[in-house]
Design an enzyme around this catalytic site. Structure first.
Site, PDB file in Angstrom:
ATOM      1  N   HIS A   1     -56.413 -15.964  83.950  1.00 38.68           N
ATOM      2  CA  HIS A   1     -57.174 -17.085  84.518  1.00 38.68           C
ATOM      3  C   HIS A   1     -58.642 -17.013  84.118  1.00 38.68           C
ATOM      4  O   HIS A   1     -59.263 -18.027  83.808  1.00 38.68           O
ATOM      5  CB  HIS A   1     -57.043 -17.107  86.039  1.00 38.68           C
ATOM      6  CG  HIS A   1     -57.810 -18.227  86.666  1.00 38.68           C
ATOM      7  ND1 HIS A   1     -57.396 -19.529  86.613  1.00 38.68           N
ATOM      8  CD2 HIS A   1     -59.005 -18.238  87.295  1.00 38.68           C
ATOM      9  CE1 HIS A   1     -58.289 -20.295  87.201  1.00 38.68           C
ATOM     10  NE2 HIS A   1     -59.276 -19.533  87.622  1.00 38.68           N
TER      11      HIS A   1
ATOM     12  N   CYS B   1     -47.657 -23.367  64.440  1.00 36.74           N
ATOM     13  CA  CYS B   1     -48.149 -23.535  65.810  1.00 36.74           C
ATOM     14  C   CYS B   1     -48.350 -22.210  66.539  1.00 36.74           C
ATOM     15  O   CYS B   1     -48.611 -22.190  67.735  1.00 36.74           O
ATOM     16  CB  CYS B   1     -47.208 -24.433  66.613  1.00 36.74           C
ATOM     17  SG  CYS B   1     -45.517 -23.818  66.732  1.00 36.74           S
TER      18      CYS B   1
ATOM     19  N   ASP C   1     -43.553 -15.011  67.481  1.00 41.24           N
ATOM     20  CA  ASP C   1     -42.225 -14.385  67.473  1.00 41.24           C
ATOM     21  C   ASP C   1     -41.818 -13.940  66.075  1.00 41.24           C
ATOM     22  O   ASP C   1     -41.193 -12.887  65.913  1.00 41.24           O
ATOM     23  CB  ASP C   1     -41.181 -15.350  68.031  1.00 41.24           C
ATOM     24  CG  ASP C   1     -41.125 -15.310  69.553  1.00 41.24           C
ATOM     25  OD1 ASP C   1     -41.657 -14.354  70.142  1.00 41.24           O
ATOM     26  OD2 ASP C   1     -40.557 -16.243  70.156  1.00 41.24           O
TER      27      ASP C   1
ATOM     28  N   GLU D   1     -39.119 -19.155  63.678  1.00 42.47           N
ATOM     29  CA  GLU D   1     -39.666 -17.978  64.349  1.00 42.47           C
ATOM     30  C   GLU D   1     -38.723 -16.784  64.281  1.00 42.47           C
ATOM     31  O   GLU D   1     -39.022 -15.713  64.795  1.00 42.47           O
ATOM     32  CB  GLU D   1     -40.009 -18.306  65.806  1.00 42.47           C
ATOM     33  CG  GLU D   1     -38.925 -19.059  66.542  1.00 42.47           C
ATOM     34  CD  GLU D   1     -39.411 -19.681  67.847  1.00 42.47           C
ATOM     35  OE1 GLU D   1     -40.387 -19.196  68.428  1.00 42.47           O
ATOM     36  OE2 GLU D   1     -38.783 -20.669  68.277  1.00 42.47           O
TER      37      GLU D   1
END
Length: 550
Positions: free
Chosen positions: A184, A497, A450, A426
């Site tokens: 966060h 991506c 990945d 991936e």
């Protein structure tokens, strides 16, 4: 001191050490029913506080950042978490504080054991909610409103509640012992464009309030009580960085075109519709990855087709004709949905997830495909299947898609009949058989996170072997090159991506390999564009050739 670069920038100021440790002790209670009532009262107060913080966050930061407090409220209404606390009070006679502490420990450990970095960080949300309940039970308050102006916050960890109660105008940077790039603290710091370094391990034991600090968020480095020469050096670096940021803002509406005219597409990765604003502000030419898991998580039942349609439609409409690539559900393994009764697996990243899950649960898959297709009537939509390992999975998924299209046709529901359908590459087997796959899809999108860990046999969540996780490894780069080469041979494009797409140190190599589209965190777009616009293809190809051999 070195840590994890969470948010770029340079800050110089005084340390403000923020520590909040509440000691919770166990004792038996005489009246268990009364103790349960104490818990109920504390939960009610906590819910009211969270609503106040949510509204304040919308006012001080933005609506997107306030969503975390809706999630916190959902935790307080969770059908498993709260009843478990009640059970510890009513069945075992625990005092409410200790019962909350036990339940928090249990659930935070479950999240912390997950491989997915984002989900692992959600264990901090459970702890934040638990700390709030315990504080209300014990009458504690943590006031962060009176921070001295120009402070650099130093903490073991910072929760959503902590940062929400701070006066952001008085803060220059964040330094924390714990956390990663998806914590966060990191997310808020990037939203506020404020330097932050996380994962410093023991910064709180080496710094005291009032110490003079230099925070170099670009390098992940902290300098404690610097001398005059160091201050002079970093004042100049801070000035140069501000000029760099101003120059990046001037690039927002310019194309990502190399010096010699090679143009590529820069798109944004998003997780919710609220992320669209940042994408457009940073000049995204489209959405290269719309993660859809947010619709399925933090709830007790599956989202309806209508809920999904409205979410997809809002993003497609906001992008006003720019491409929106929607990834079908990538859940399973360590992203478990409790309400589906999914089994815990020993090797979740090699397990029942993504397209494997969707092909087995065709009812869930069809509902999502219907929603995506309906949204395609409002703009330019592409569908992307995750975790593809062979052509058989593509054909099975497309068979379901065709069936859904026929169903919509019979119902007279409009959709884009020419929408593109692609896959995430991936898994090494997909990258190695790109020539086969390219004949039956419209595009590739390489998921380097990945792909790297599968290729190098490195668990990217394991800090002990983090140095082995390297997407610049020639083995990974050659798989990337094969995807790009085969896609161009068969007349389709290749996007990326994964994290690598937003890494400016990788931009020239990927440009030289021939990558067509880069999709990344919105805030990285201007920096990647700056590299592209200051590079020649001759330079990029030479660097790529060298990288493939190292």
């Amino acid at each position: 001191m070195k840590g994890i670069k969470a948010s770029s920038g340079i800050a110089i100021g005084r340390a403000y050490l923020f520590l909040k440790d509440i000691e919770v002790k166990q004792h038996d209670v005489a009246n268990r029913k009364s103790e349960g009532k104490r818990l109920d009262d504390a939960i009610k107060v906590s819910l009211n506080q969270l609503e106040e913080i949510r509204l304040k966050t919308i006012e001080d930061i933005d609506k997107k950042s306030s969503a975390i407090f809706e999630a916190h409220k959902m935790i307080l209404e969770d059908p498993e978490f709260i009843p478990e606390i009640k059970s510890l009070i009513l069945d075992k006679g625990y005092n409410a504080e200790y019962a909350v502490s036990c339940a928090v420990d249990k659930y935070s450990k479950i999240f912390n054991s997950m491989k997915d970095e984002y989900l692992k960080e959600r264990g901090a949300d459970i702890k934040d909610v638990g700390s709030r309940i315990i504080a209300n039970l014990m009458g504690y308050t943590f006031d962060l409103k009176e921070i001295p102006s120009g402070s650099i916050i130093v903490a073991k960890d910072l929760t959503a509640s902590d940062t929400a109660s701070m006066d952001k105008t008085k803060i220059k940077a964040f330094l924390v012992d714990k956390g990663g790039r998806t914590s966060h603290t990191a997310i808020i710091a990037r939203t506020l464009e404020m330097p932050a370094i996380v994962g410093l391990r023991d910064i709180t034991s080496k710094v005291k309030t009032g110490d003079y600090l230099i925070v170099d968020g670009n390098e992940g480095e902290v300098i404690i009580n610097p001398d005059a020469d160091m201050l002079k050096l970093y004042n100049k670096k801070a000035e140069d960085y501000e000029n760099y940021r101003k120059r990046l803002k001037e690039l927002i509406n310019l194309p990502a075109k190399s010096i010699d005219g090679k143009e590529v597409t820069l798109e944004a990765n998003i997780g919710t519709p609220d992320d669209i604003s940042a994408a457009l502000t940073n000049g995204a030419e489209g959405i290269g990855l719309f993660r859809t898991e947010f619709l399925y998580m933090n709830r007790t039942s599956l989202p309806t087709e209508e809920e999904q349609f409205e979410a997809y439609k809002s993003v497609v409409s906001a992008m006003a004709g720019k491409r929106v690539t929607i990834r079908t559900l990538d859940v399973g393994g360590d992203k478990q949905l409790a309400y589906l009764g999914m089994d815990k697996e020993q090797n979740p990243f090699l397990g029942w997830r993504a397209i494997r899950f969707c092909l087995d649960r065709e009812d869930i898959f069809r509902a999502q495909l219907r929603a995506i297709l309906r949204a395609s009537a409002y703009g330019k939509v592409s569908i992307m299947y995750p975790m593809i390992s062979d052509i058989g999975e593509v054909r099975r998924a497309n068979k379901v898609l065709k069936s859904v299209m026929e169903e919509l046709d019979k119902q007279g529901i409009s959709y884009d009949k020419k929408l593109e359908v692609g896959i995430m590459v991936e898994i090494p087997s997909a990258a190695m058989t790109a020539d086969i796959l390219a004949k039956e899809v419209d595009f590739f999108s390489i998921g380097t996170n990945d792909l790297t860990q599968y290729t190098l046999a490195v668990d990217r969540g394991n800090s002990r072997i983090k140095d082995y996780y390297n997407y610049f490894n020639p083995g990974v780069l050659r798989l990337v090159k094969n995807c790009i080469d085969q896609s161009h041979k068969y007349g389709i494009y290749t996007a990326m991506c994964g994290e690598m797409a937003g890494d400016v140190e990788a931009t020239k190599i990927l440009l030289g390999l021939g990558l067509d589209a880069f999709s990344m965190s919105s805030t990285s777009i201007p920096m990647v564009k700056d590299v592209v616009r200051n590079t020649t293809m001759e330079e990029a190809k030479a660097l790529a050739k060298k990288a493939l051999q190292i």
